[in-house]
Scaffold this motif. Sequence first.
Motif, mmCIF file in Angstrom:
data_model
loop_
_atom_site.group_PDB
_atom_site.id
_atom_site.type_symbol
_atom_site.label_atom_id
_atom_site.label_comp_id
_atom_site.label_asym_id
_atom_site.label_seq_id
_atom_site.Cartn_x
_atom_site.Cartn_y
_atom_site.Cartn_z
ATOM 1 N N GLU A 168 -15.632 54.764 57.192
ATOM 2 C CA GLU A 168 -14.494 55.424 56.545
ATOM 3 C C GLU A 168 -13.435 55.705 57.608
ATOM 4 O O GLU A 168 -13.760 56.108 58.723
ATOM 5 C CB GLU A 168 -14.899 56.747 55.908
ATOM 6 C CG GLU A 168 -15.694 56.617 54.641
ATOM 7 C CD GLU A 168 -15.903 57.971 53.959
ATOM 8 O OE1 GLU A 168 -14.980 58.820 54.038
ATOM 9 O OE2 GLU A 168 -16.977 58.176 53.380
ATOM 10 N N SER A 170 -10.221 58.086 58.346
ATOM 11 C CA SER A 170 -9.471 59.270 57.924
ATOM 12 C C SER A 170 -8.195 59.358 58.739
ATOM 13 O O SER A 170 -8.235 59.397 59.973
ATOM 14 C CB SER A 170 -10.296 60.536 58.135
ATOM 15 O OG SER A 170 -11.403 60.560 57.268
ATOM 16 N N ARG A 184 -15.145 57.883 60.522
ATOM 17 C CA ARG A 184 -16.144 58.892 60.206
ATOM 18 C C ARG A 184 -17.506 58.272 59.961
ATOM 19 O O ARG A 184 -17.626 57.155 59.466
ATOM 20 C CB ARG A 184 -15.709 59.676 58.964
ATOM 21 C CG ARG A 184 -14.448 60.487 59.174
ATOM 22 C CD ARG A 184 -13.917 61.037 57.867
ATOM 23 N NE ARG A 184 -14.912 61.864 57.207
ATOM 24 C CZ ARG A 184 -14.986 62.012 55.891
ATOM 25 N NH1 ARG A 184 -14.153 61.363 55.096
ATOM 26 N NH2 ARG A 184 -15.906 62.799 55.362
ATOM 27 N N ARG A 228 -5.252 64.922 54.791
ATOM 28 C CA ARG A 228 -6.175 63.921 55.321
ATOM 29 C C ARG A 228 -6.409 62.885 54.234
ATOM 30 O O ARG A 228 -6.835 63.228 53.128
ATOM 31 C CB ARG A 228 -7.500 64.562 55.739
ATOM 32 C CG ARG A 228 -8.353 63.640 56.623
ATOM 33 C CD ARG A 228 -9.679 64.266 56.981
ATOM 34 N NE ARG A 228 -10.688 63.995 55.971
ATOM 35 C CZ ARG A 228 -11.824 64.684 55.842
ATOM 36 N NH1 ARG A 228 -12.075 65.710 56.628
ATOM 37 N NH2 ARG A 228 -12.701 64.356 54.903
ATOM 38 N N ASP A 230 -8.552 59.723 53.245
ATOM 39 C CA ASP A 230 -9.792 59.018 53.566
ATOM 40 C C ASP A 230 -9.801 57.662 52.870
ATOM 41 O O ASP A 230 -9.673 57.588 51.636
ATOM 42 C CB ASP A 230 -11.001 59.827 53.105
ATOM 43 C CG ASP A 230 -11.129 61.155 53.838
ATOM 44 O OD1 ASP A 230 -10.543 61.285 54.931
ATOM 45 O OD2 ASP A 230 -11.825 62.050 53.319
#
Length: 271
Positions: A168, A170, A184, A228, A230
């Motif tokens: 992921e 972010s 992440r 944020r 994602d």
Amino acid sequence: MTICAYATFADPDNNDNERDLALAAWREAGIEGRAERWEDPGVDWSGYDAVVVRSVWDYIDRREEFLAWARGVESVTRLLNPASILEANTDKTYLRDLGVPTVPTHWSSRDLPHWSEYVVKPAVSAGARDTVRTSDRQRARELAEALEAAGRTPMVQPYLDMVESEGETSLLYFNRRFSHAVRRNPMLAPGMSAADLPRASLRTPAPDQVELAEKVLAGITGPLLYARVDLVRLADGSPVVIELELTEPYLFLSYEPGAPASLAGALRELL
């Protein structure tokens, strides 16, 4: 001196390891910051120039109370992010209205798509709480039914293998300016536990990821002290939004040396 509240929660395990970083950077920017529990009835929020919503991580068990608190605070001082944004963002049905590519999501226990693996979770949740990964379609249906029976909206998504290989991504924005990005850890990968999170590593986002993140933010009206975005990639390589975190996201401030000062500068600008 400008005085701002850093809204947190009763945190006996001291999980918020970003608070001291943020408050130190605020002081450098000429802002006195005081940590206050959002649910503390003794706090006079009108005494602050602004209230910054940060580690309010227990709100998911009392969302309506939290939103009422946010509206009350906003009636007496500046709230960042604003209450209207918090209300929309604390229910992940917002994904249906972003107008950009998102992770495929089925919002019911009925007529589940045929996927090799499923991720089932409630629309109001945080930190993978009440989230289950399963390859059993019947099990996925039963989990979704249980959420519906409890009055919760289920989200049924395919498990994306790219989360384990690509990871992921972010992207962090302060006052809508890009600050930094991280890769992440996959939260549902085998062998992962809460102790492994939120570990990450700095990442330079690809142009298509930046383009998508900024398109998402362009569709959000109102001031955004922090955001944020994602993202994950589908099997065909295209980026999609998995979550837009505008309420209480972990900001990975310790991963980018300039991030705390960027956050403090953004707060100063909005004040």
